[in-house]
Design an enzyme around this catalytic site. Structure first.
Site, PDB file in Angstrom:
ATOM      1  N   HIS A 134       0.937  -1.211   0.104  1.00  0.00           N
ATOM      2  CA  HIS A 134      -0.157  -0.072  -0.125  1.00  0.00           C
ATOM      3  C   HIS A 134       0.547   1.272  -0.083  1.00  0.00           C
ATOM      4  CE1 HIS A 134      -3.206   3.013   1.030  1.00  0.00           C
ATOM      5  NE2 HIS A 134      -3.966   2.010   0.613  1.00  0.00           N
ATOM      6  N   ASP A 153      -8.206  -5.111  -0.501  1.00  0.00           N
ATOM      7  CA  ASP A 153      -8.453  -5.799  -1.772  1.00  0.00           C
ATOM      8  C   ASP A 153      -8.077  -7.394  -1.360  1.00  0.00           C
ATOM      9  OD1 ASP A 153      -7.564  -2.814  -3.808  1.00  0.00           O
ATOM     10  OD2 ASP A 153      -9.517  -3.801  -3.201  1.00  0.00           O
TER      11      ASP A 153
HETATM   12  C1  SDX Z   1      -6.119   0.171  -3.034  1.00  0.00           C
HETATM   13  O1  SDX Z   1      -4.181   4.773  -2.053  1.00  0.00           O
HETATM   14  C2  SDX Z   1      -5.202   4.212  -1.449  1.00  0.00           C
HETATM   15  O2  SDX Z   1      -5.703   4.419  -0.122  1.00  0.00           O
HETATM   16  C3  SDX Z   1      -5.663   2.909  -2.076  1.00  0.00           C
HETATM   17  C4  SDX Z   1      -6.987   2.080  -1.541  1.00  0.00           C
HETATM   18  C5  SDX Z   1      -8.144   2.976  -1.172  1.00  0.00           C
HETATM   19  O3  SDX Z   1      -9.010   2.625  -0.226  1.00  0.00           O
HETATM   20  O4  SDX Z   1      -8.285   3.949  -2.097  1.00  0.00           O
HETATM   21  O5  SDX Z   1      -6.138   1.659  -0.406  1.00  0.00           O
HETATM   22  C6  SDX Z   1      -7.093   0.969  -2.264  1.00  0.00           C
HETATM   23  O6  SDX Z   1      -5.679   0.638  -4.086  1.00  0.00           O
HETATM   24  C7  SDX Z   1      -4.974  -0.608  -2.248  1.00  0.00           C
HETATM   25  C8  SDX Z   1      -4.103  -1.264  -2.996  1.00  0.00           C
HETATM   26  C9  SDX Z   1      -4.407  -2.093  -4.294  1.00  0.00           C
HETATM   27  N1  SDX Z   1      -3.230  -2.712  -5.139  1.00  0.00           N
HETATM   28  C10 SDX Z   1      -2.764  -4.039  -5.226  1.00  0.00           C
HETATM   29  O7  SDX Z   1      -2.948  -4.987  -4.196  1.00  0.00           O
HETATM   30  C11 SDX Z   1      -1.680  -4.262  -6.159  1.00  0.00           C
HETATM   31  C12 SDX Z   1      -0.608  -4.763  -5.739  1.00  0.00           C
HETATM   32  N2  SDX Z   1       0.091  -3.488  -4.914  1.00  0.00           N
HETATM   33  C13 SDX Z   1       1.211  -3.005  -5.556  1.00  0.00           C
HETATM   34  O8  SDX Z   1       1.169  -2.877  -6.746  1.00  0.00           O
HETATM   35  C14 SDX Z   1       1.740  -1.811  -4.554  1.00  0.00           C
HETATM   36  O9  SDX Z   1       1.832  -2.169  -3.315  1.00  0.00           O
HETATM   37  C15 SDX Z   1       1.041  -0.348  -4.666  1.00  0.00           C
HETATM   38  C16 SDX Z   1       0.603   0.272  -5.886  1.00  0.00           C
HETATM   39  C17 SDX Z   1      -0.354  -0.540  -3.974  1.00  0.00           C
HETATM   40  C18 SDX Z   1       1.733   0.618  -3.796  1.00  0.00           C
HETATM   41  O10 SDX Z   1       2.797   0.852  -4.495  1.00  0.00           O
HETATM   42  P1  SDX Z   1       3.848   2.125  -4.131  1.00  0.00           P
HETATM   43  O11 SDX Z   1       3.448   2.593  -2.924  1.00  0.00           O
HETATM   44  O12 SDX Z   1       4.174   2.734  -5.318  1.00  0.00           O
HETATM   45  O13 SDX Z   1       5.136   1.213  -3.873  1.00  0.00           O
HETATM   46  P2  SDX Z   1       6.188   0.732  -4.787  1.00  0.00           P
HETATM   47  O14 SDX Z   1       5.678   0.187  -6.130  1.00  0.00           O
HETATM   48  O15 SDX Z   1       7.465   1.837  -4.666  1.00  0.00           O
HETATM   49  O16 SDX Z   1       6.672  -0.780  -3.982  1.00  0.00           O
HETATM   50  C19 SDX Z   1       7.782  -0.367  -3.026  1.00  0.00           C
HETATM   51  C20 SDX Z   1       8.615  -1.836  -3.159  1.00  0.00           C
HETATM   52  C21 SDX Z   1       9.130  -1.901  -4.610  1.00  0.00           C
HETATM   53  O17 SDX Z   1      10.139  -2.984  -4.433  1.00  0.00           O
HETATM   54  P3  SDX Z   1      11.859  -2.408  -4.518  1.00  0.00           P
HETATM   55  O18 SDX Z   1      11.786  -1.379  -5.698  1.00  0.00           O
HETATM   56  O19 SDX Z   1      11.750  -1.251  -3.314  1.00  0.00           O
HETATM   57  O20 SDX Z   1      12.743  -3.346  -4.622  1.00  0.00           O
HETATM   58  O21 SDX Z   1       7.577  -2.898  -2.767  1.00  0.00           O
HETATM   59  C22 SDX Z   1       7.683  -3.680  -3.834  1.00  0.00           C
HETATM   60  C23 SDX Z   1       7.942  -2.945  -5.215  1.00  0.00           C
HETATM   61  O22 SDX Z   1       8.491  -3.763  -6.207  1.00  0.00           O
HETATM   62  N3  SDX Z   1       6.169  -3.963  -3.963  1.00  0.00           N
HETATM   63  C24 SDX Z   1       5.555  -5.401  -4.198  1.00  0.00           C
HETATM   64  C25 SDX Z   1       4.360  -5.212  -4.117  1.00  0.00           C
HETATM   65  N4  SDX Z   1       3.931  -3.993  -3.710  1.00  0.00           N
HETATM   66  C26 SDX Z   1       4.958  -3.188  -3.649  1.00  0.00           C
HETATM   67  N5  SDX Z   1       6.389  -6.519  -4.537  1.00  0.00           N
HETATM   68  C27 SDX Z   1       5.306  -7.379  -4.770  1.00  0.00           C
HETATM   69  N6  SDX Z   1       4.084  -7.363  -4.684  1.00  0.00           N
HETATM   70  C28 SDX Z   1       3.316  -6.359  -4.260  1.00  0.00           C
HETATM   71  N7  SDX Z   1       2.045  -6.155  -4.175  1.00  0.00           N
END
Ligand code: SDX
Length: 428
Positions: free
Chosen positions: A307, A364
């Protein structure tokens, strides 16, 4: 604490005021930055460190896993309130009296008929169309059938737009679902409660009475509350920025639906179920998917995990996980998908890659398991998220308009070609 922040550029010091919120968060007010520094701006892709507004609607603390709507904890609201009550609270700022809630519901019921011509737009979609695309289009189309709800300034006109969209949106949700199954479009029953009516519009078969199931009503009511608002997430920020051009409530909500559709945002609830089903088909091999999620060469992410703000458990995920057990138990459903989800969660919570990055289950991760038990089609899951988020989008749009906030227009740092002369095609 000092009440200003100092930025020194080329030996020149500039002071910028610090603003403290009611929960002791502090912001550096840089409204005067560009003028005071001769053109300097900040750069923050994804706005990870940038506040777009002050707001009094929802507070969340990502480090502590706290979520409150207008000061009330999500735990109390999910347990003690109903969805329409929470919608009133988010939009108008206070929990309603019984009279206020009854009037609000009556006003919504008066506005819950959709112009029959909207069905012609729905008919034009192929059955295979994703319901989020259908919903976004039909919501925008509401503008054409309710022109007085476009650029509203007075609180009275705003109220009329609010009850119109709260009345018509559930009809569009039900129609989007029934279009795919070839079922006749239903209007439900104005004598029912808000959530009961939604379920009847979605599920009533033309040749039989629809019998309400309290387990489903309570489960949906709780899920809608848990999705109702979440401060400045991607889709809410979209609603605010579209609304800031005075494009009107329906157009702003339509834009928010499109933003929510993405699998990184609300679309994740559908992606989670598809991921869990793939793991089940693969013999329940969670380790393979954990490895894929950690492999930088693999675009696969563990959907429903991580998140932007929560670096602790998403409090909504905790509540939904308990509710999933309860609902499946009450319905007498044994779903192997739930056990796969729990296994995946345990593995991730004990895996260094996820622990180091503070990746926890989000809203989710478990919600789709309940929707599936309610026999809601997988591609309708994000539509259900939008149905829950509607009051939050309305509340945030209304706050932005009542505060007469300026049109949203971010700056950029240009890194493209510098000035050059045109070259005619025969010389290129
Ligand atoms: C919602 O913002 C809100 O409030 C949203 C929400 C709402 O109520 O409106 O809460 C609803 O959208 C919840 C999120 C749903 N999405 C997912 O479940 C999709 C999977 N999650 C990710 O894509 C990710 O965690 C995000 C998009 C939710 C957040 O991404 P960020 O904050 O941009 O973090 P990032 O992509 O920079 O990740 C940081 C690190 C990275 O690795 P490094 O570059 O540090 O090595 O964490 C890793 C990412 O690759 N990472 C994941 C991951 N989520 C982050 N690796 C594997 N699986 C994941 N799910």
């Amino acid at each position: 604490m000092a009440n200003t922040a100092t930025i020194e550029i080329n030996g020149q010091k500039q002071e910028f005021p610090l603003i403290e919120g009611t929960e002791k968060e502090v912001a550096i007010d840089i409204k005067a930055l560009r003028a005071a520094t001769g053109g300097f701006i900040t750069l923050d892709p994804g706005y990870k460190n940038t506040g777009s507004c002050e707001s009094g609607i929802t507070f969340l603390d990502g480090e502590k896993g706290i979520l409150r709507y207008r000061g009330y904890t999500i735990e109390e609201l999910a347990e003690k309130a109903d969805f329409l009550e929470v919608a009133f609270l988010l939009i108008f700022g206070e929990l309603p009296t019984k009279e206020q809630l009854d009037k609000f519901h009556e006003d919504i019921k008066k506005n819950s008929i959709v112009d029959e011509d909207v069905k012609k737009i729905l008919d034009a979609f192929p059955k295979a169309a994703h319901p989020m695309g259908v919903l976004s289009s039909l919501t925008s189309a509401l503008t054409a059938f309710n022109p007085s709800s476009v650029d509203v300034d007075s609180e009275e006109d705003m109220y009329n737009s609010v009850v119109r969209i709260l009345g018509k949106f559930p009809v569009l949700v039900a129609w989007a679902m029934r279009k795919k199954s070839g079922m006749p479009l239903d209007y439900g029953d104005k004598n029912l409660g808000y959530v009961e009516n939604i379920l009847k519009m979605m599920f009533k078969k033309p040749n039989e009475e629809y019998v309400q199931n309290k387990i489903l009503v309570d489960a949906l009511d709780k899920l809608l509350i848990l999705h109702a608002d979440h401060e400045q997430n991607c889709s809410t920020s979209t609603v605010r920025i579209v609304g800031s051009s005075h494009a009107g409530l329906f157009a702003s909500i339509s834009a928010g639906i499109s933003a929510l559709w993405g699998p990184l945002h609300g679309g994740a609830n559908q992606a989670v179920l598809e991921m869990l089903e793939a793991i089940k088909e693969d013999g329940g091999d969670t380790k393979k998917y954990m490895a894929k999620a950690k492999d930088k060469a693999d675009p696969f992410r563990l959907m429903g995990f991580g998140h932007r703000v929560y670096k602790n458990f998403d409090p909504r995920a905790k509540i939904i996980k308990v509710a999933a057990d309860e609902v499946l138990g009450d319905l007498g459903i044994e779903d192997p998908i739930l056990n796969i989800a729990k296994g995946l969660e345990q593995e991730a919570l004990n895996d260094d890659y996820f622990v180091k990055r503070k990746l926890y289950p989000n809203v989710d991760f478990y919600s789709g398991i309940i929707y599936r038990a309610m026999e809601i089609p997988t591609d309708m899951f994000t539509v259900m998220f939008a149905l829950g988020r509607l009051p939050g989008w309305i509340a945030q749009w209304r706050e932005m308009r009542l505060r007469k906030e300026p049109i949203g227009r971010p700056r950029q740092l240009y890194t493209g070609a510098t000035k050059r002369a045109f070259v005619s095609i025969n010389k290129r």
